[in-house]
Design a protein around this motif. Structure first.
Motif, PDB file in Angstrom:
ATOM      1  N   THR A 130      62.698   0.426 -28.524  1.00 36.96           N
ATOM      2  CA  THR A 130      61.740  -0.593 -28.087  1.00 36.96           C
ATOM      3  C   THR A 130      62.024  -1.068 -26.664  1.00 36.96           C
ATOM      4  O   THR A 130      63.113  -1.573 -26.374  1.00 36.96           O
ATOM      5  CB  THR A 130      61.812  -1.812 -29.028  1.00 36.96           C
ATOM      6  OG1 THR A 130      61.913  -1.347 -30.368  1.00 36.96           O
ATOM      7  CG2 THR A 130      60.610  -2.700 -28.869  1.00 36.96           C
ATOM      8  N   ALA A 132      60.928  -3.634 -25.174  1.00 38.89           N
ATOM      9  CA  ALA A 132      61.190  -5.077 -25.144  1.00 38.89           C
ATOM     10  C   ALA A 132      62.680  -5.340 -25.340  1.00 38.89           C
ATOM     11  O   ALA A 132      63.285  -6.162 -24.631  1.00 38.89           O
ATOM     12  CB  ALA A 132      60.372  -5.776 -26.234  1.00 38.89           C
ATOM     13  N   THR A 133      63.278  -4.636 -26.289  1.00 42.62           N
ATOM     14  CA  THR A 133      64.707  -4.802 -26.546  1.00 42.62           C
ATOM     15  C   THR A 133      65.522  -4.357 -25.335  1.00 42.62           C
ATOM     16  O   THR A 133      66.465  -5.048 -24.923  1.00 42.62           O
ATOM     17  CB  THR A 133      65.115  -3.984 -27.786  1.00 42.62           C
ATOM     18  OG1 THR A 133      64.344  -4.431 -28.901  1.00 42.62           O
ATOM     19  CG2 THR A 133      66.588  -4.133 -28.093  1.00 42.62           C
ATOM     20  N   ILE A 134      65.152  -3.222 -24.767  1.00 43.74           N
ATOM     21  CA  ILE A 134      65.900  -2.694 -23.631  1.00 43.74           C
ATOM     22  C   ILE A 134      65.842  -3.658 -22.446  1.00 43.74           C
ATOM     23  O   ILE A 134      66.861  -3.907 -21.785  1.00 43.74           O
ATOM     24  CB  ILE A 134      65.371  -1.295 -23.256  1.00 43.74           C
ATOM     25  CG1 ILE A 134      65.865  -0.299 -24.314  1.00 43.74           C
ATOM     26  CG2 ILE A 134      65.820  -0.882 -21.868  1.00 43.74           C
ATOM     27  CD1 ILE A 134      65.332   1.086 -24.181  1.00 43.74           C
ATOM     28  N   LEU A 136      65.522  -6.913 -22.455  1.00 43.58           N
ATOM     29  CA  LEU A 136      66.391  -8.080 -22.669  1.00 43.58           C
ATOM     30  C   LEU A 136      67.860  -7.691 -22.714  1.00 43.58           C
ATOM     31  O   LEU A 136      68.726  -8.475 -22.329  1.00 43.58           O
ATOM     32  CB  LEU A 136      65.973  -8.815 -23.945  1.00 43.58           C
ATOM     33  CG  LEU A 136      64.626  -9.520 -23.826  1.00 43.58           C
ATOM     34  CD1 LEU A 136      64.275 -10.237 -25.107  1.00 43.58           C
ATOM     35  CD2 LEU A 136      64.638 -10.514 -22.668  1.00 43.58           C
ATOM     36  N   LEU A 137      68.128  -6.467 -23.154  1.00 44.70           N
ATOM     37  CA  LEU A 137      69.512  -5.985 -23.151  1.00 44.70           C
ATOM     38  C   LEU A 137      70.035  -5.892 -21.717  1.00 44.70           C
ATOM     39  O   LEU A 137      71.125  -6.379 -21.408  1.00 44.70           O
ATOM     40  CB  LEU A 137      69.587  -4.620 -23.850  1.00 44.70           C
ATOM     41  CG  LEU A 137      70.943  -3.931 -23.888  1.00 44.70           C
ATOM     42  CD1 LEU A 137      71.987  -4.810 -24.554  1.00 44.70           C
ATOM     43  CD2 LEU A 137      70.847  -2.592 -24.619  1.00 44.70           C
ATOM     44  N   ARG A 139      68.879  -7.489 -19.181  1.00 47.24           N
ATOM     45  CA  ARG A 139      68.954  -8.859 -18.670  1.00 47.24           C
ATOM     46  C   ARG A 139      70.299  -9.477 -19.031  1.00 47.24           C
ATOM     47  O   ARG A 139      70.943 -10.106 -18.202  1.00 47.24           O
ATOM     48  CB  ARG A 139      67.828  -9.656 -19.311  1.00 47.24           C
ATOM     49  CG  ARG A 139      67.330 -10.796 -18.512  1.00 47.24           C
ATOM     50  CD  ARG A 139      66.139 -11.373 -19.256  1.00 47.24           C
ATOM     51  NE  ARG A 139      66.296 -12.813 -19.376  1.00 47.24           N
ATOM     52  CZ  ARG A 139      66.053 -13.639 -18.373  1.00 47.24           C
ATOM     53  NH1 ARG A 139      65.651 -13.160 -17.209  1.00 47.24           N
ATOM     54  NH2 ARG A 139      66.211 -14.934 -18.524  1.00 47.24           N
ATOM     55  N   ALA A 140      70.737  -9.244 -20.264  1.00 46.83           N
ATOM     56  CA  ALA A 140      72.022  -9.799 -20.704  1.00 46.83           C
ATOM     57  C   ALA A 140      73.181  -9.100 -19.989  1.00 46.83           C
ATOM     58  O   ALA A 140      74.145  -9.750 -19.579  1.00 46.83           O
ATOM     59  CB  ALA A 140      72.152  -9.661 -22.213  1.00 46.83           C
ATOM     60  N   LEU A 141      73.076  -7.789 -19.830  1.00 38.54           N
ATOM     61  CA  LEU A 141      74.166  -7.044 -19.190  1.00 38.54           C
ATOM     62  C   LEU A 141      74.316  -7.413 -17.716  1.00 38.54           C
ATOM     63  O   LEU A 141      75.413  -7.384 -17.163  1.00 38.54           O
ATOM     64  CB  LEU A 141      73.927  -5.536 -19.306  1.00 38.54           C
ATOM     65  CG  LEU A 141      73.922  -4.930 -20.710  1.00 38.54           C
ATOM     66  CD1 LEU A 141      73.581  -3.451 -20.654  1.00 38.54           C
ATOM     67  CD2 LEU A 141      75.251  -5.130 -21.414  1.00 38.54           C
ATOM     68  N   LEU A 143      73.709 -10.293 -16.312  1.00 39.50           N
ATOM     69  CA  LEU A 143      73.758 -11.745 -16.161  1.00 39.50           C
ATOM     70  C   LEU A 143      74.621 -12.172 -14.963  1.00 39.50           C
ATOM     71  O   LEU A 143      75.596 -11.522 -14.615  1.00 39.50           O
ATOM     72  CB  LEU A 143      74.349 -12.346 -17.445  1.00 39.50           C
ATOM     73  CG  LEU A 143      73.710 -13.616 -17.973  1.00 39.50           C
ATOM     74  CD1 LEU A 143      72.229 -13.417 -18.204  1.00 39.50           C
ATOM     75  CD2 LEU A 143      74.394 -14.024 -19.262  1.00 39.50           C
ATOM     76  N   ASP A 246      56.078  -3.991 -20.384  1.00 37.89           N
ATOM     77  CA  ASP A 246      57.171  -4.537 -21.190  1.00 37.89           C
ATOM     78  C   ASP A 246      58.427  -4.838 -20.378  1.00 37.89           C
ATOM     79  O   ASP A 246      58.978  -5.936 -20.457  1.00 37.89           O
ATOM     80  CB  ASP A 246      57.545  -3.569 -22.324  1.00 37.89           C
ATOM     81  CG  ASP A 246      56.362  -3.222 -23.203  1.00 37.89           C
ATOM     82  OD1 ASP A 246      55.225  -3.509 -22.770  1.00 37.89           O
ATOM     83  OD2 ASP A 246      56.561  -2.665 -24.280  1.00 37.89           O
ATOM     84  N   HIS A 249      57.920  -7.463 -17.476  1.00 36.26           N
ATOM     85  CA  HIS A 249      57.538  -8.761 -18.046  1.00 36.26           C
ATOM     86  C   HIS A 249      58.740  -9.440 -18.691  1.00 36.26           C
ATOM     87  O   HIS A 249      58.975 -10.627 -18.484  1.00 36.26           O
ATOM     88  CB  HIS A 249      56.432  -8.564 -19.085  1.00 36.26           C
ATOM     89  CG  HIS A 249      56.020  -9.830 -19.779  1.00 36.26           C
ATOM     90  ND1 HIS A 249      55.427 -10.874 -19.103  1.00 36.26           N
ATOM     91  CD2 HIS A 249      56.120 -10.231 -21.072  1.00 36.26           C
ATOM     92  CE1 HIS A 249      55.179 -11.862 -19.957  1.00 36.26           C
ATOM     93  NE2 HIS A 249      55.600 -11.488 -21.164  1.00 36.26           N
ATOM     94  N   LEU A 250      59.516  -8.690 -19.466  1.00 39.04           N
ATOM     95  CA  LEU A 250      60.620  -9.320 -20.176  1.00 39.04           C
ATOM     96  C   LEU A 250      61.905  -9.357 -19.360  1.00 39.04           C
ATOM     97  O   LEU A 250      62.724 -10.240 -19.538  1.00 39.04           O
ATOM     98  CB  LEU A 250      60.861  -8.621 -21.520  1.00 39.04           C
ATOM     99  CG  LEU A 250      59.783  -8.929 -22.560  1.00 39.04           C
ATOM    100  CD1 LEU A 250      60.078  -8.189 -23.841  1.00 39.04           C
ATOM    101  CD2 LEU A 250      59.679 -10.419 -22.832  1.00 39.04           C
ATOM    102  N   TYR A 251      62.084  -8.399 -18.459  1.00 44.08           N
ATOM    103  CA  TYR A 251      63.311  -8.441 -17.654  1.00 44.08           C
ATOM    104  C   TYR A 251      63.226  -9.570 -16.632  1.00 44.08           C
ATOM    105  O   TYR A 251      64.172 -10.318 -16.456  1.00 44.08           O
ATOM    106  CB  TYR A 251      63.583  -7.098 -16.960  1.00 44.08           C
ATOM    107  CG  TYR A 251      64.746  -7.196 -15.998  1.00 44.08           C
ATOM    108  CD1 TYR A 251      66.046  -7.301 -16.485  1.00 44.08           C
ATOM    109  CD2 TYR A 251      64.549  -7.280 -14.626  1.00 44.08           C
ATOM    110  CE1 TYR A 251      67.116  -7.463 -15.632  1.00 44.08           C
ATOM    111  CE2 TYR A 251      65.611  -7.444 -13.755  1.00 44.08           C
ATOM    112  CZ  TYR A 251      66.892  -7.534 -14.261  1.00 44.08           C
ATOM    113  OH  TYR A 251      67.946  -7.713 -13.421  1.00 44.08           O
ATOM    114  N   ALA A 252      62.095  -9.669 -15.952  1.00 40.40           N
ATOM    115  CA  ALA A 252      62.038 -10.627 -14.846  1.00 40.40           C
ATOM    116  C   ALA A 252      60.773 -11.481 -14.855  1.00 40.40           C
ATOM    117  O   ALA A 252      60.538 -12.219 -13.912  1.00 40.40           O
ATOM    118  CB  ALA A 252      62.132  -9.860 -13.526  1.00 40.40           C
TER     119      ALA A 252
END
Lengths: 330, 286
Positions: A130, A132-134, A136-137, A139-141, A143, A246, A249-252
């Motif tokens: 997914t 979307a998951t990638i 946000l993953l 984004r967390a990595l 940080l 995706d 939008h979700l990363y940034a």
């Protein structure tokens, strides 16, 4: 015999009905509807009983092309087009190069590699996860100030201070492009591998006899014969790029400073955030659609079944010859 | 001289091989490590992660992370349930009706057959996203906002799947089988369901995996149409992790991300052979 075929032909139509109905309802109608919304004043929170009409200008005169004008003059939309092509290019060029190199290695007839199958499975894996998951993953990595990437880069002595990836427009574009690259190079590699395996082995064998080395064979046999597949990859990837949503939008969320606002994010923001500008969003969709239509038709004409076209032409000539000879006899 | 050449050629071959393996192993690490860190950090507490983000051993905060997750709107089980409904429904519709359409295109000789196929080739390229505004307004008018049907029923018309099914039928199907069934008096739809469909099983299975995964991963349309939390699919659930409740809960975010992809990992690694073969099949299209 002829009669028998004729009586069954109706099932061709009957069995196509579900497809055609679903297509008309869920693909064509929404498309036509989107086109029509592009000419109206449909905006604001949707309500069931609201009346919409053709867009009017400040003086109250009909102005059906107003939305298109305002989109064409919209700086964010122009930026989003630029961003889309920029991010797409940054991902596609390295992607196609790496995919090509890997495909050539994995199909090498001189050197065989153990574990090829496993490598293929692992390189392709990110593609099915997914998006979307990638997003946000990553984004967390990435940080700031303490994330996996920053920690590692500092530990290896590559940087002195943590990088604020999220705050930098250029870094955000590069990260989005990298994620796209990371997700898609395995797919492109597989497509190229099957393309190379589909080539006539005799071409390579006779090149061997002529004493051509691996690089010459790559340059003069593999590459030219892979042209159609590369073109197909280029166009489908570009269409995918124009719909890129995706990850940016979700990363940034399209930022910072609109640096990762792609055309899809622009349309989404216009229509579903803030002022619900469905009409200008529809106009923007149509512009994107026009670009896609042009790209696809180029591909369609370049890739159309050449053999079939040749055959049809031959048939026509045959028919003409037959007619001529009949006329001659008559 | 000749001997020397053979030897240096062999050496070069070894150097080349080592180089290729190094590149492939680096790429493997690149593919795997983000997911590895995701899974490990899902079991670590937020303070642990903040102290050192990179760890290779799991910790014991799995339960805490899970409980924190329950406080917000992320509900893996609801997301899982909705995604299963949508993906299974869409896959069933796409596979059955695409096979039927492909059969119509290859078994019967009708006048509009060639134009219809050309039409399918043309619309294959159009992404659904360009008509999203019209689709949303249409669904809003017919009260299908917050329903899962808009993600299932449209799959009846899947041009790409029709294309692949037609290719498959053209290469394997023989009209003689159908003709002998016709003599037995079987009706056409019955022939399709009982004789043709079982023959198409391998191609159907392969396409099914791809539609399932693609539908599972969809974000754009569900994000627009599903506003009620009880209808959210997995990717919509994931998109909520950006929200404020979870901002500082790194451990829970990693855990949620892990839960969202476990079903995909299971599907992928148990069917990877077919999936890889399927992608490669797509490549030989022309």
């Amino acid at each position: 015999m002829k009669h028998k075929n004729f009586s069954y032909a109706k099932y061709g139509y009957i069995f196509s009905i579900p497809f055609i109905l679903a297509f008309l309802t869920f693909s064509l109608y929404p498309l036509v509807y989107t086109v029509s919304i592009g000419f109206t004043d449909r905006a604001g929170v949707p309500t069931k009983d609201a009346e919409y009409g053709i867009l009017r200008d400040a003086e109250g005169d009909l102005d059906p092309f107003g939305n298109f004008r305002s989109i064409a003059n919209n700086r964010t939309f122009r930026t989003s087009l630029q961003n889309t092509f920029k991010i797409w290019g940054m991902n596609f060029i390295p992607q196609i190069l790496l995919a090509l190199i890997l495909a050539v290695w994995f199909t090498s007839r001189r050197v065989s590699f153990k574990g090829k199958g496993l490598f293929k499975v692992l390189f392709y894996m990110p593609n099915i996860i997914t998006a979307a998951t990638i997003a946000l993953l990553f984004r967390a990595l990435l940080l700031f100030p303490k994330g996996v990437v920053n920690d590692t880069l500092i530990a290896w002595g590559l940087i002195d201070q943590a990088i604020n990836f999220e705050a930098s427009p250029v870094a955000s574009q590069i990260v989005v492009a990298f994620i796209q690259f990371w997700m898609w190079y395995g797919y492109t590699m597989l497509i190229f591998i099957s393309g190379i395996l589909g080539m006539n082995p005799e071409m390579f064998e006779s090149a061997d006899i002529d004493g051509a080395n691996s690089f010459q064979q790559f340059l003069y046999i593999t590459l030219p014969n892979l042209r159609t597949i590369m073109l197909y990859t280029l166009v489908t990837s570009l269409i995918g790029g124009l719909n890129m949503f995706d990850i940016p939008h979700l990363y940034a969320s399209g930022g910072p400073d609109n640096a990762t606002t792609t055309t899809s994010i622009f349309i989404y923001n216009q229509a579903f955030l803030g002022r619900y500008l469905y009409n200008t969003a529809a106009a923007a969709s149509l512009i994107v659609f026009a670009i896609i239509a042009v790209l696809s038709s180029i591909l369609f004409f370049l890739m159309r079944d050449k053999e079939a076209a040749k055959l049809r032409k031959l048939k026509r000539q045959d028919n003409n010859a037959l007619k001529k000879s009949l006329l001659g006899v008559g | 001289m000749y001997h020397h050449n053979v030897k240096s050629y062999k050496n070069m071959k070894t150097v080349f091989k080592v180089f290729v393996y190094v590149v492939c192993i680096l790429l493997t690490i690149l593919s795997v490590i983000p997911f590895f860190i995701m899974i490990i950090n899902g079991t670590r507490s937020t303070p642990e992660i903040q102290q050192s983000a990179l760890a290779f051993l799991p910790s014991n905060a799995f339960k805490d992370n899970f409980q924190i997750l329950q406080r917000g709107s992320f509900d893996a089980f609801v997301g899982f349930k909705n995604s299963i409904i949508v993906s299974t429904g869409a896959t069933a519709c796409a596979v059955y009706f695409s096979s039927l359409t492909a059969y119509a295109l290859s078994a019967y000789d009708w006048r509009l057959r060639q134009p219809f196929f050309t039409f399918i080739l043309v619309v294959m390229m159009i992404p659904a996203q360009v008509s999203a505004i019209g689709f949303f307004q249409f669904m809003y008018r017919v009260n299908l906002v917050n329903s899962l049907l808009p993600f299932i029923v449209p799959a009846i018309a899947s041009p790409t799947i029709v294309f692949f099914m037609r290719q498959y039928l053209l290469s394997t199907f023989s009209i003689d089988i159908v003709n002998s069934a016709r003599i037995d008096g079987a009706r056409e739809l019955r022939i399709f369901n009982r004789i043709v469909l079982p023959m198409m099983k391998p191609a159907m299975a392969m396409q099914a995996i791809f539609i399932f995964v693609t539908t599972w991963n969809q974000l754009f349309m569900p994000l627009i149409l599903l506003t009620s939390t009880s209808k959210w699919t997995m990717p919509v659930m994931v998109s909520q992790l950006r929200g404020n409740i979870y901002r500082t809960e790194l451990g829970s975010i990693y855990l949620a991300l892990t839960m969202s992809v476990i079903p995909l990992f299971v599907v992928y690694f148990s069917l990877s052979k077919y999936i890889i073969a399927g992608v490669q099949l797509g490549g030989v299209k022309e």
